[in-house]
Scaffold this motif. Structure first.
Motif, mmCIF file in Angstrom:
data_model
loop_
_atom_site.group_PDB
_atom_site.id
_atom_site.type_symbol
_atom_site.label_atom_id
_atom_site.label_comp_id
_atom_site.label_asym_id
_atom_site.label_seq_id
_atom_site.Cartn_x
_atom_site.Cartn_y
_atom_site.Cartn_z
ATOM 1 N N ILE A 217 -42.867 -23.136 48.229
ATOM 2 C CA ILE A 217 -43.541 -23.853 49.315
ATOM 3 C C ILE A 217 -43.054 -23.269 50.630
ATOM 4 N N GLU A 218 -43.917 -22.534 51.309
ATOM 5 C CA GLU A 218 -43.495 -21.900 52.549
ATOM 6 C C GLU A 218 -44.558 -21.938 53.651
ATOM 7 N N LEU A 219 -45.756 -22.385 53.322
ATOM 8 C CA LEU A 219 -46.822 -22.462 54.318
ATOM 9 C C LEU A 219 -47.071 -23.911 54.700
ATOM 10 N N THR A 220 -47.366 -24.152 55.977
ATOM 11 C CA THR A 220 -47.642 -25.517 56.423
ATOM 12 C C THR A 220 -48.996 -25.987 55.898
ATOM 13 N N ASP A 221 -49.143 -27.318 55.859
ATOM 14 C CA ASP A 221 -50.371 -27.958 55.364
ATOM 15 C C ASP A 221 -50.652 -27.614 53.904
ATOM 16 N N THR A 222 -49.597 -27.502 53.136
ATOM 17 C CA THR A 222 -49.740 -27.218 51.706
ATOM 18 C C THR A 222 -50.108 -28.491 50.950
ATOM 19 N N ASP A 223 -51.062 -28.373 50.049
ATOM 20 C CA ASP A 223 -51.431 -29.472 49.152
ATOM 21 C C ASP A 223 -50.732 -29.227 47.822
ATOM 22 N N ILE A 224 -49.905 -30.158 47.371
ATOM 23 C CA ILE A 224 -49.203 -29.984 46.111
ATOM 24 C C ILE A 224 -49.756 -30.944 45.078
ATOM 25 N N GLU A 225 -50.202 -30.394 43.969
ATOM 26 C CA GLU A 225 -50.762 -31.220 42.903
ATOM 27 C C GLU A 225 -49.652 -31.975 42.180
ATOM 28 N N ASP A 226 -50.022 -33.067 41.521
ATOM 29 C CA ASP A 226 -49.065 -33.810 40.722
ATOM 30 C C ASP A 226 -48.471 -32.891 39.651
ATOM 31 N N GLY A 227 -47.166 -32.974 39.469
ATOM 32 C CA GLY A 227 -46.515 -32.137 38.475
ATOM 33 C C GLY A 227 -45.012 -32.132 38.632
ATOM 34 N N MET A 228 -44.356 -31.404 37.728
ATOM 35 C CA MET A 228 -42.912 -31.222 37.776
ATOM 36 C C MET A 228 -42.649 -29.765 38.134
ATOM 37 N N TYR A 229 -41.820 -29.545 39.153
ATOM 38 C CA TYR A 229 -41.585 -28.208 39.679
ATOM 39 C C TYR A 229 -40.091 -27.873 39.609
ATOM 40 N N PRO A 230 -39.610 -27.324 38.475
ATOM 41 C CA PRO A 230 -38.198 -26.945 38.390
ATOM 42 C C PRO A 230 -37.890 -25.720 39.247
ATOM 43 N N ILE B 98 -34.824 -26.586 45.200
ATOM 44 C CA ILE B 98 -34.761 -27.950 44.686
ATOM 45 C C ILE B 98 -34.663 -27.859 43.162
ATOM 46 N N ASP B 99 -33.638 -28.490 42.583
ATOM 47 C CA ASP B 99 -33.452 -28.403 41.125
ATOM 48 C C ASP B 99 -34.714 -28.835 40.385
ATOM 49 N N LEU B 100 -35.289 -29.938 40.826
ATOM 50 C CA LEU B 100 -36.537 -30.412 40.218
ATOM 51 C C LEU B 100 -37.295 -31.257 41.236
ATOM 52 N N LEU B 101 -38.507 -30.849 41.542
ATOM 53 C CA LEU B 101 -39.387 -31.624 42.414
ATOM 54 C C LEU B 101 -40.464 -32.257 41.552
ATOM 55 N N ILE B 102 -40.597 -33.569 41.656
ATOM 56 C CA ILE B 102 -41.631 -34.288 40.915
ATOM 57 C C ILE B 102 -42.613 -34.879 41.919
ATOM 58 N N VAL B 103 -43.874 -34.547 41.764
ATOM 59 C CA VAL B 103 -44.915 -35.039 42.654
ATOM 60 C C VAL B 103 -45.881 -35.898 41.849
ATOM 61 N N SER B 104 -46.089 -37.125 42.314
ATOM 62 C CA SER B 104 -46.999 -38.031 41.609
ATOM 63 C C SER B 104 -47.572 -39.046 42.587
ATOM 64 N N HIS B 105 -48.885 -39.033 42.747
ATOM 65 C CA HIS B 105 -49.607 -39.993 43.578
ATOM 66 C C HIS B 105 -49.054 -40.068 45.003
ATOM 67 N N GLY B 106 -48.835 -38.900 45.607
ATOM 68 C CA GLY B 106 -48.398 -38.855 46.998
ATOM 69 C C GLY B 106 -46.910 -39.079 47.203
#
Length: 229
Positions: free
Chosen positions: A78-91, A105-113
């Motif tokens: 993630i390095e660009l502004t205004d990035t849309d990240i889909e729901d998921g697990m990002y190790p 980040i060891d683990l980024l979890i994105v879910s419903h905002g």
């Protein structure tokens, strides 16, 4: 913050080496089907203590995705502004932090905002990780457009109690940004002296820092036996 002139020497203690190994294994585990996690851990050539660490850590990860439906996207950047990240697990999610620096980040979890920043710790004593985890949340808030809530979660199986999650709202992130700016200003100000402390053992200026030498003369040698993993 303890010493504004601190710069990591990149060296690792035995505890840090073990922590790095456990981090790498957790990164691999979350990329496997959840039903395979326990068996994978059992087949590793690890001590029973470290297997127990991984088992407890994965149990806590399961609680963050109880239905096991989130897709896994390793090595996301993630390095660009205004990035849309889909729901998921990002190790091992790489994020652009202020002034051109990058963090992992060891683990980024994105879910419903909601963005949950997960950090694995192999420590045996609790520390304050607000600044570290908050800096990740601050970076995410600046780079993404679809994340509205930021939560930091430390997974530290060796502690008796799991640290409570930290929620970063708009006000908390604003305070954190000012705190980080102050730290960086002090580090770059030539009139601000270094501060000898237990972190000297991990600083590239250790042994060459005049302030450290002066302090040792006055106060005695600095205790460098404390692990900071």
């Amino acid at each position: 913050e303890v010493c504004p002139k601190f710069k990591s020497n990149g060296k690792e203690s035995e505890a840090a080496t073990e922590g790095t190994l456990l981090h790498e294994m957790l990164e691999q585990i979350v990329q496997l089907p959840e039903s395979n996690w326990d068996n994978w851990i059992e087949t590793r050539q690890l001590s029973e203590t470290n297997k127990g660490f991984l088992q407890e850590a994965t149990q806590q990860i399961r609680m963050l995705d109880p239905l096991g439906k989130l897709k896994v996207v390793p090595g996301y950047v993630i390095e660009l502004t205004d990035t849309d990240i889909e729901d998921g697990m990002y190790p091992e999610c790489q994020v652009q932090i202020a002034r051109g620096r990058r963090g992992f980040i060891d683990l980024l979890i994105v879910s419903h905002g909601i963005a949950t920043v997960v950090d694995y710790k192999s420590v045996r004593a609790e520390h304050d990780y607000t600044l570290q985890l908050g800096s990740y949340c601050l970076a995410l808030s600046r780079l993404t457009k679809n994340l509205t809530v930021f939560e930091a979660k430390v997974i530290a199986p060796r502690l008796q109690e799991s640290p409570a999650p930290i929620i970063f709202g708009e006000e908390e992130l604003e305070v954190l940004a000012k705190r980080i700016d102050t730290i960086e200003e002090r580090a770059e100000d030539p009139s601000v002296p270094p501060n000898p402390c237990e972190y000297c053992a991990y600083c590239r200026w250790n042994g060459r820092c005049k302030k450290q030498a002066e302090s040792v003369k006055e106060l005695g040698p600095v205790d460098t036996s404390v692990s900071r993993v």
